[in-house]
Design an enzyme around this catalytic site. Structure first.
Site, PDB file in Angstrom:
ATOM      1  N   GLU A 126       0.833  -1.209   0.000  1.00  0.00           N
ATOM      2  CA  GLU A 126       0.000   0.000   0.000  1.00  0.00           C
ATOM      3  C   GLU A 126       0.868   1.260   0.000  1.00  0.00           C
ATOM      4  OE1 GLU A 126      -0.236  -2.647   1.873  1.00  0.00           O
ATOM      5  OE2 GLU A 126      -2.270  -3.051   2.565  1.00  0.00           O
ATOM      6  N   CYS A 144      -0.594   0.988   7.323  1.00  0.00           N
ATOM      7  CA  CYS A 144      -1.130   1.348   6.000  1.00  0.00           C
ATOM      8  C   CYS A 144      -2.480   2.035   6.137  1.00  0.00           C
ATOM      9  CB  CYS A 144      -1.232   0.109   5.116  1.00  0.00           C
ATOM     10  SG  CYS A 144       0.396  -0.512   4.649  1.00  0.00           S
TER      11      CYS A 144
HETATM   12  N1  THU Z   1       2.184  -6.529   3.930  1.00  0.00           N
HETATM   13  C1  THU Z   1       1.779  -5.577   3.029  1.00  0.00           C
HETATM   14  O1  THU Z   1       2.440  -5.336   2.010  1.00  0.00           O
HETATM   15  N2  THU Z   1       0.626  -4.912   3.290  1.00  0.00           N
HETATM   16  C2  THU Z   1      -0.168  -5.139   4.374  1.00  0.00           C
HETATM   17  O2  THU Z   1      -1.108  -4.404   4.595  1.00  0.00           O
HETATM   18  C3  THU Z   1       0.088  -6.290   5.234  1.00  0.00           C
HETATM   19  C4  THU Z   1       1.466  -6.855   5.137  1.00  0.00           C
HETATM   20  C5  THU Z   1       3.444  -7.225   3.672  1.00  0.00           C
HETATM   21  C6  THU Z   1       4.541  -6.854   4.640  1.00  0.00           C
HETATM   22  C7  THU Z   1       5.441  -8.083   4.540  1.00  0.00           C
HETATM   23  O3  THU Z   1       6.317  -7.909   3.438  1.00  0.00           O
HETATM   24  C8  THU Z   1       4.468  -9.218   4.234  1.00  0.00           C
HETATM   25  O4  THU Z   1       3.276  -8.609   3.804  1.00  0.00           O
HETATM   26  C9  THU Z   1       4.185 -10.111   5.434  1.00  0.00           C
HETATM   27  O5  THU Z   1       3.773  -9.369   6.510  1.00  0.00           O
END
Ligand code: THU
Length: 147
Positions: free
Chosen positions: A55, A98
């Site tokens: 995000e 986020c």
């Molecule tokens: N992650 C995201 O990119 N967005 C979110 O809202 C939740 C988590 C990613 C962070 C990390 O690279 C992976 O997901 C596992 O937590």
């Protein structure tokens, strides 16, 4: 772009994630009031805490392309990105950090941004508004009384 296409864009973006540590690929697609779309994916780091969420990556692209104040809708999808298509049946909702960043964009425009939260395979979708995902949040409007 319709809902299905925006989710498809988020799922496709997840395939560009750099997530060797969690092996959880997340993609995000952001649509503007004028129908422009930008995407982003999570990017992890050997120093784990420096990883960037999908995000945030997409919000940065949105600011560069049309401005945070133009955001109307966001799609997020997460799962196993190692195959030809993003996979998994668990819905991915934005993490707390986020949500805070999406709230910033929402308060700039006064729009209660819609967030489509999809499973990796795209089969399950939850529809939320940022106001419901981060109730009583702290945003730019809360700084009104700064000196
Ligand atoms: N992650 C995201 O990119 N967005 C979110 O809202 C939740 C988590 C990613 C962070 C990390 O690279 C992976 O997901 C596992 O937590």
């Amino acid at each position: 772009m319709n809902e299905k296409q925006l989710i498809a864009a988020a799922r496709a973006a997840a395939l560009k994630a750099y997530a060797p540590y969690s092996r959880f690929s997340v993609g995000c697609a952001i649509e503007s009031v004028d129908g422009e779309v930008v995407t982003g994916a999570n990017m992890e780091n050997a120093c784990y805490r420096l990883g960037v969420c999908a995000e945030i990556s997409a919000l940065t692209a949105a600011q560069a392309k049309f401005g945070l104040d133009k955001i109307v809708r966001i799609a997020v999808a997460g799962g196993d990105g190692l195959g030809a298509e993003l996979a998994g049946d668990t819905v991915c909702t934005p993490c707390g950090g986020c949500r805070q960043s999406i709230l910033e964009a929402a308060q700039l425009s006064g729009r209660d941004i819609e967030i489509l939260c999809a499973s990796g395979d795209g089969a399950t979708v939850e529809r939320h508004r940022i106001g419901a995902l981060i109730p009583h949040g702290f945003g730019p409007t809360n700084l009104a009384d700064a000196g």
